[in-house]
Design an enzyme around this catalytic site. Structure first.
Site, PDB file in Angstrom:
ATOM      1  N   CYS A 142       0.870  -1.189   0.000  1.00  0.00           N
ATOM      2  CA  CYS A 142       0.000   0.000   0.000  1.00  0.00           C
ATOM      3  C   CYS A 142       0.901   1.231   0.000  1.00  0.00           C
ATOM      4  O   CYS A 142       2.067   1.148  -0.411  1.00  0.00           O
ATOM      5  CB  CYS A 142      -0.997  -0.023   1.154  1.00  0.00           C
ATOM      6  SG  CYS A 142      -0.281   0.077   2.808  1.00  0.00           S
ATOM      7  N   ASN A 180       2.215   1.626   4.349  1.00  0.00           N
ATOM      8  CA  ASN A 180       2.551   0.361   5.008  1.00  0.00           C
ATOM      9  C   ASN A 180       2.311   0.444   6.522  1.00  0.00           C
ATOM     10  O   ASN A 180       3.046  -0.143   7.319  1.00  0.00           O
ATOM     11  CB  ASN A 180       3.997  -0.075   4.701  1.00  0.00           C
ATOM     12  CG  ASN A 180       4.324  -1.514   5.112  1.00  0.00           C
ATOM     13  OD1 ASN A 180       5.430  -1.816   5.523  1.00  0.00           O
ATOM     14  ND2 ASN A 180       3.366  -2.400   5.034  1.00  0.00           N
ATOM     15  N   CYS A 204      -1.404   0.796   7.425  1.00  0.00           N
ATOM     16  CA  CYS A 204      -2.832   0.471   7.574  1.00  0.00           C
ATOM     17  C   CYS A 204      -3.220  -0.768   6.766  1.00  0.00           C
ATOM     18  O   CYS A 204      -3.296  -1.868   7.297  1.00  0.00           O
ATOM     19  CB  CYS A 204      -3.714   1.653   7.161  1.00  0.00           C
ATOM     20  SG  CYS A 204      -3.474   3.125   8.177  1.00  0.00           S
ATOM     21  N   ARG A 205      -3.437  -0.574   5.449  1.00  0.00           N
ATOM     22  CA  ARG A 205      -4.024  -1.663   4.652  1.00  0.00           C
ATOM     23  C   ARG A 205      -3.088  -2.855   4.460  1.00  0.00           C
ATOM     24  O   ARG A 205      -3.487  -3.998   4.711  1.00  0.00           O
ATOM     25  CB  ARG A 205      -4.482  -1.116   3.294  1.00  0.00           C
ATOM     26  CG  ARG A 205      -5.632  -0.149   3.405  1.00  0.00           C
ATOM     27  CD  ARG A 205      -5.818   0.635   2.126  1.00  0.00           C
ATOM     28  NE  ARG A 205      -4.668   1.490   1.873  1.00  0.00           N
ATOM     29  CZ  ARG A 205      -4.480   2.210   0.771  1.00  0.00           C
ATOM     30  NH1 ARG A 205      -5.388   2.159  -0.191  1.00  0.00           N
ATOM     31  NH2 ARG A 205      -3.415   2.976   0.627  1.00  0.00           N
ATOM     32  N   SER A 206      -1.854  -2.600   3.994  1.00  0.00           N
ATOM     33  CA  SER A 206      -1.002  -3.764   3.691  1.00  0.00           C
ATOM     34  C   SER A 206      -0.541  -4.513   4.944  1.00  0.00           C
ATOM     35  O   SER A 206      -0.428  -5.748   4.889  1.00  0.00           O
ATOM     36  CB  SER A 206       0.165  -3.399   2.770  1.00  0.00           C
ATOM     37  OG  SER A 206       1.037  -2.462   3.347  1.00  0.00           O
ATOM     38  N   ASP A 249      -8.524   3.733   1.553  1.00  0.00           N
ATOM     39  CA  ASP A 249      -7.552   3.993   2.609  1.00  0.00           C
ATOM     40  C   ASP A 249      -8.281   4.470   3.866  1.00  0.00           C
ATOM     41  O   ASP A 249      -8.915   5.529   3.847  1.00  0.00           O
ATOM     42  CB  ASP A 249      -6.563   5.060   2.142  1.00  0.00           C
ATOM     43  CG  ASP A 249      -5.345   5.154   3.052  1.00  0.00           C
ATOM     44  OD1 ASP A 249      -5.430   4.680   4.195  1.00  0.00           O
ATOM     45  OD2 ASP A 249      -4.324   5.695   2.601  1.00  0.00           O
TER      46      ASP A 249
HETATM   47  P1  4NP Z   1      -1.885   2.908   4.106  1.00  0.00           P
HETATM   48  O1  4NP Z   1      -2.459   4.319   4.642  1.00  0.00           O
HETATM   49  O2  4NP Z   1      -1.328   3.180   2.713  1.00  0.00           O
HETATM   50  O3  4NP Z   1      -3.075   2.011   4.073  1.00  0.00           O
HETATM   51  O4  4NP Z   1      -0.819   2.491   5.074  1.00  0.00           O
HETATM   52  C1  4NP Z   1      -1.641   5.451   4.736  1.00  0.00           C
HETATM   53  C2  4NP Z   1      -1.106   5.765   5.958  1.00  0.00           C
HETATM   54  C3  4NP Z   1      -0.286   6.881   6.080  1.00  0.00           C
HETATM   55  C4  4NP Z   1      -0.027   7.665   4.981  1.00  0.00           C
HETATM   56  C5  4NP Z   1      -0.561   7.347   3.751  1.00  0.00           C
HETATM   57  C6  4NP Z   1      -1.386   6.228   3.642  1.00  0.00           C
HETATM   58  N1  4NP Z   1       0.793   8.821   5.104  1.00  0.00           N
HETATM   59  O5  4NP Z   1       1.096   9.453   4.086  1.00  0.00           O
HETATM   60  O6  4NP Z   1       1.213   9.134   6.231  1.00  0.00           O
END
Ligand code: 4NP
Length: 155
Positions: free
Chosen positions: A7, A10, A12-14, A123
């Site tokens: 994702c 890295n 939340c989702r992945s 997300d």
């Molecule tokens: P993820 O969500 O891609 O599902 O881990 C996000 C978490 C943090 C950020 C972007 C996406 N960020 O830019 O901090």
């Protein structure tokens, strides 16, 4: 079989996809490994988002010791299957791929349950806890299908 979940952050989702896929690997005793990675370095080395940890714990899966890391080019060699959460992740992976063979390993994770639809796992980072719960259920369905396909495909 080596599987990588990808994702953006890295956190939340992945990491959730990694934790749920690992629980399927254990449940079905699959000869497989799973890891996860992202493309945004802001959270490198961090544990998953506390809301992701909490929702996963409610479903009996501990992801608190996983650590965010960046996607690296060598992941194309290390992993057999690379699952992305959305089109931004797909483009990120595509931007570092150097061959068609590498991109042949990459698919949207929800194509496991909606073939060819390229549907995104939304997300949950900027929303409330219910977003993480929805993420859990989407990823649970997709990883269950992936596990069954690995069993049927004889790995
Ligand atoms: P993820 O969500 O891609 O599902 O881990 C996000 C978490 C943090 C950020 C972007 C996406 N960020 O830019 O901090």
């Amino acid at each position: 079989m080596k599987i990588l979940m990808v994702c953006l952050g890295n956190i939340c989702r992945s990491p959730m996809a990694e934790g749920i896929m690992r629980s399927k690997i254990n449940k079905y005793k699959l000869d497989a490994e799973v890891d996860s990675a992202g493309f945004e370095s802001f959270h490198t080395g961090d544990a998953p988002d506390f809301r992701a940890v909490r929702v996963m714990k409610q479903h009996g899966i501990d992801i608190s010791r996983q650590q965010s890391r960046l996607f690296r080019k060598s992941d194309f060699d290390t992993f057999d299957l690379i699952y992305v959460m959305d089109s931004g992740n797909y483009q990120d992976v595509h931007s570092v791929a150097v061959s068609k063979d590498q991109m042949n390993k990459v698919d949207y994770i929800l194509n496991a349950i909606s073939p060819g639809s390229n549907t995104a796992v939304p997300d949950p980072y900027y929303g409330g806890d219910d977003g993480f719960e929805r993420t859990y259920h989407l990823l649970d369905k997709a990883t269950e299908k992936i596990a069954i396909e690995l069993i049927n495909g004889g790995q």
